[in-house]
Design a protein around this motif. Sequence first.
Motif, PDB file in Angstrom:
ATOM      1  N   GLY A 123      28.412  30.030  20.290  1.00 19.07           N
ATOM      2  CA  GLY A 123      26.950  29.317  20.256  1.00 19.07           C
ATOM      3  C   GLY A 123      26.744  28.104  19.481  1.00 19.07           C
ATOM      4  N   TRP A 124      27.245  28.239  18.289  1.00 18.78           N
ATOM      5  CA  TRP A 124      27.143  27.155  17.367  1.00 18.78           C
ATOM      6  C   TRP A 124      28.029  26.062  17.916  1.00 18.78           C
ATOM      7  CZ3 TRP A 124      23.547  25.446  14.301  1.00 18.78           C
ATOM      8  CH2 TRP A 124      22.780  26.137  13.716  1.00 18.78           C
ATOM      9  N   ALA A 125      29.162  26.405  18.557  1.00 19.40           N
ATOM     10  CA  ALA A 125      30.380  25.165  18.790  1.00 19.40           C
ATOM     11  C   ALA A 125      29.545  24.492  19.923  1.00 19.40           C
ATOM     12  CB  ALA A 125      31.476  25.876  19.405  1.00 19.40           C
ATOM     13  N   VAL A 126      28.937  25.217  20.889  1.00 19.05           N
ATOM     14  CA  VAL A 126      28.158  24.345  21.844  1.00 19.05           C
ATOM     15  C   VAL A 126      27.114  23.591  21.418  1.00 19.05           C
ATOM     16  CG1 VAL A 126      26.882  24.864  24.111  1.00 19.05           C
ATOM     17  CG2 VAL A 126      29.148  26.013  23.814  1.00 19.05           C
ATOM     18  N   ARG A 127      26.179  24.109  20.510  1.00 20.12           N
ATOM     19  CA  ARG A 127      24.930  23.432  19.889  1.00 20.12           C
ATOM     20  C   ARG A 127      25.752  22.412  18.984  1.00 20.12           C
ATOM     21  NH1 ARG A 127      20.445  26.225  16.037  1.00 20.12           N
ATOM     22  NH2 ARG A 127      19.546  23.952  15.558  1.00 20.12           N
ATOM     23  N   TRP A 162      29.159  29.161  30.930  1.00 20.66           N
ATOM     24  CA  TRP A 162      27.513  29.273  30.810  1.00 20.66           C
ATOM     25  C   TRP A 162      27.385  30.659  30.146  1.00 20.66           C
ATOM     26  CZ3 TRP A 162      23.215  26.963  30.986  1.00 20.66           C
ATOM     27  CH2 TRP A 162      22.999  25.534  31.212  1.00 20.66           C
ATOM     28  N   SER A 163      28.392  31.365  29.925  1.00 20.57           N
ATOM     29  CA  SER A 163      27.753  32.764  29.642  1.00 20.57           C
ATOM     30  C   SER A 163      28.954  33.565  28.544  1.00 20.57           C
ATOM     31  CB  SER A 163      28.201  33.688  30.594  1.00 20.57           C
ATOM     32  OG  SER A 163      29.286  33.810  31.348  1.00 20.57           O
ATOM     33  N   PHE A 164      28.450  34.394  27.854  1.00 25.43           N
ATOM     34  CA  PHE A 164      29.508  35.084  26.922  1.00 25.43           C
ATOM     35  C   PHE A 164      30.816  35.736  27.728  1.00 25.43           C
ATOM     36  CE2 PHE A 164      30.912  39.330  25.778  1.00 25.43           C
ATOM     37  CZ  PHE A 164      31.460  39.165  24.372  1.00 25.43           C
ATOM     38  N   THR A 165      30.507  36.210  28.856  1.00 24.03           N
ATOM     39  CA  THR A 165      31.538  36.659  29.821  1.00 24.03           C
ATOM     40  C   THR A 165      32.647  35.817  30.067  1.00 24.03           C
ATOM     41  OG1 THR A 165      30.055  38.443  30.600  1.00 24.03           O
ATOM     42  CG2 THR A 165      32.126  37.784  31.720  1.00 24.03           C
ATOM     43  N   GLY A 166      32.079  34.464  30.347  1.00 21.83           N
ATOM     44  CA  GLY A 166      32.959  33.236  30.764  1.00 21.83           C
ATOM     45  C   GLY A 166      33.801  33.070  29.426  1.00 21.83           C
ATOM     46  N   ASN A 230      22.592  31.007  26.113  1.00 23.24           N
ATOM     47  CA  ASN A 230      23.155  31.899  27.190  1.00 23.24           C
ATOM     48  C   ASN A 230      24.488  32.246  26.881  1.00 23.24           C
ATOM     49  OD1 ASN A 230      21.412  32.297  29.629  1.00 23.24           O
ATOM     50  ND2 ASN A 230      20.877  30.199  28.814  1.00 23.24           N
ATOM     51  N   ILE A 231      25.254  31.312  26.138  1.00 25.42           N
ATOM     52  CA  ILE A 231      26.489  31.670  25.616  1.00 25.42           C
ATOM     53  C   ILE A 231      26.404  32.576  24.355  1.00 25.42           C
ATOM     54  CG2 ILE A 231      28.625  30.766  24.466  1.00 25.42           C
ATOM     55  CD1 ILE A 231      28.592  28.522  26.582  1.00 25.42           C
ATOM     56  N   ALA A 232      25.537  32.456  23.583  1.00 20.26           N
ATOM     57  CA  ALA A 232      25.309  33.300  22.390  1.00 20.26           C
ATOM     58  C   ALA A 232      25.085  34.855  22.723  1.00 20.26           C
ATOM     59  CB  ALA A 232      24.218  32.713  21.328  1.00 20.26           C
ATOM     60  N   GLY A 233      24.225  34.903  24.058  1.00 16.04           N
ATOM     61  CA  GLY A 233      24.100  36.510  24.352  1.00 16.04           C
ATOM     62  C   GLY A 233      22.879  36.852  23.591  1.00 16.04           C
ATOM     63  N   ARG A 254      19.591  28.820  33.377  1.00 17.70           N
ATOM     64  CA  ARG A 254      20.608  27.777  33.719  1.00 17.70           C
ATOM     65  C   ARG A 254      19.891  26.552  34.084  1.00 17.70           C
ATOM     66  NH1 ARG A 254      26.106  28.551  35.936  1.00 17.70           N
ATOM     67  NH2 ARG A 254      27.008  26.375  35.858  1.00 17.70           N
ATOM     68  N   THR A 255      20.648  25.258  33.630  1.00 15.46           N
ATOM     69  CA  THR A 255      19.857  24.087  34.055  1.00 15.46           C
ATOM     70  C   THR A 255      21.044  23.032  34.318  1.00 15.46           C
ATOM     71  OG1 THR A 255      20.006  23.455  31.687  1.00 15.46           O
ATOM     72  CG2 THR A 255      17.977  24.185  32.221  1.00 15.46           C
ATOM     73  N   THR A 256      20.699  21.997  34.861  1.00 16.65           N
ATOM     74  CA  THR A 256      21.626  20.857  35.314  1.00 16.65           C
ATOM     75  C   THR A 256      21.132  19.624  34.898  1.00 16.65           C
ATOM     76  OG1 THR A 256      23.215  20.096  36.919  1.00 16.65           O
ATOM     77  CG2 THR A 256      21.003  20.906  37.720  1.00 16.65           C
ATOM     78  N   LEU A 257      21.841  18.637  34.586  1.00 15.84           N
ATOM     79  CA  LEU A 257      21.559  17.261  34.485  1.00 15.84           C
ATOM     80  C   LEU A 257      21.663  16.397  35.669  1.00 15.84           C
ATOM     81  CD1 LEU A 257      22.865  16.547  30.688  1.00 15.84           C
ATOM     82  CD2 LEU A 257      20.543  16.968  31.668  1.00 15.84           C
TER      83      LEU A 257
END
Length: 284
Positions: A123-127, A162-166, A230-233, A254-257
């Motif tokens: 989660g922090w890596a994505v942030r 986009w998810s913990f599972t992924g 969402n990745i952080a769960g 979920r969002t998109t640019l």
Amino acid sequence: MTAPDPPALRVGVVAALPQTAPPLVEAVQALGHRVPVVIGYRRPADWPGHVLGEHDLPPGVDLGIPFSTESVAGLLRAYAVDAAVSYGYPKKLPAAAVTVPRLGTVNCHPSHLPSYRGPNPVGWAVRNGERTIGVTWHRMDAELDTGSVLARTTIPLDEEIWSFTGVNSRVLQAASELLPQVLSRLVRGEAGEPQPPGEGSWAGFFSEDYATVDWSADAARIHTQVRAWNIAGHHPRVQGPVAVIDGSRWRLRRTTLQEPPPGTGRRITCGTGRLWVLAADPLD
């Protein structure tokens, strides 16, 4: 020269989720070792999803659910394991537990330790905008994520995740490829490479200051915030990211640019740029 395969071992697995324990058991068994027990975790009162059950495990593997982490040592001792491997366990194991196996206990952590120690490394890596993450196997000691490193690698952290599972599926694949090296080093009694003293960073759960979406912010920043949450769960105390849309509170999923096909998503004009909300859960 390739190191010889270690002799067959009795390996205990410490993992609490159905996404983590079965693949780890399969990886250990594929190397010719026996997994007599998986140490799971009691379902917290606020846990929203499925926790590991006996039906998730292959035949011949027992599931132990300790009342507290203080009971883990007794379970590992009862099954006379030679080594234990851990991944994603939600509680810190006491020193009395990690020292039970005669060859030691190892943990897989999804970061390049000593960076991003703690329960929320991805989660922090994505942030922080990271495009890759580490996968580190380390010996477990009395502290959290501080033990000597036995093996590590790097995997991509691209926008498709986009998810913990992924994330989990990629981490486990990389971790499984490193397992032969890890177990061989345990059998040889190698201590591993100590983590640099005084270095590292902490990746704790996100707090309230990151839980609310501010539509006046940059669209890309909000998009990253949604993906990081969402990745952080599951968070045990704080729910996020929460946004107000048309006067109602929503948890964004979920969002998109990039503008989606017509009729898809809700367009939001942000302080800088636009994004589209593709999935959200009502909170009011």
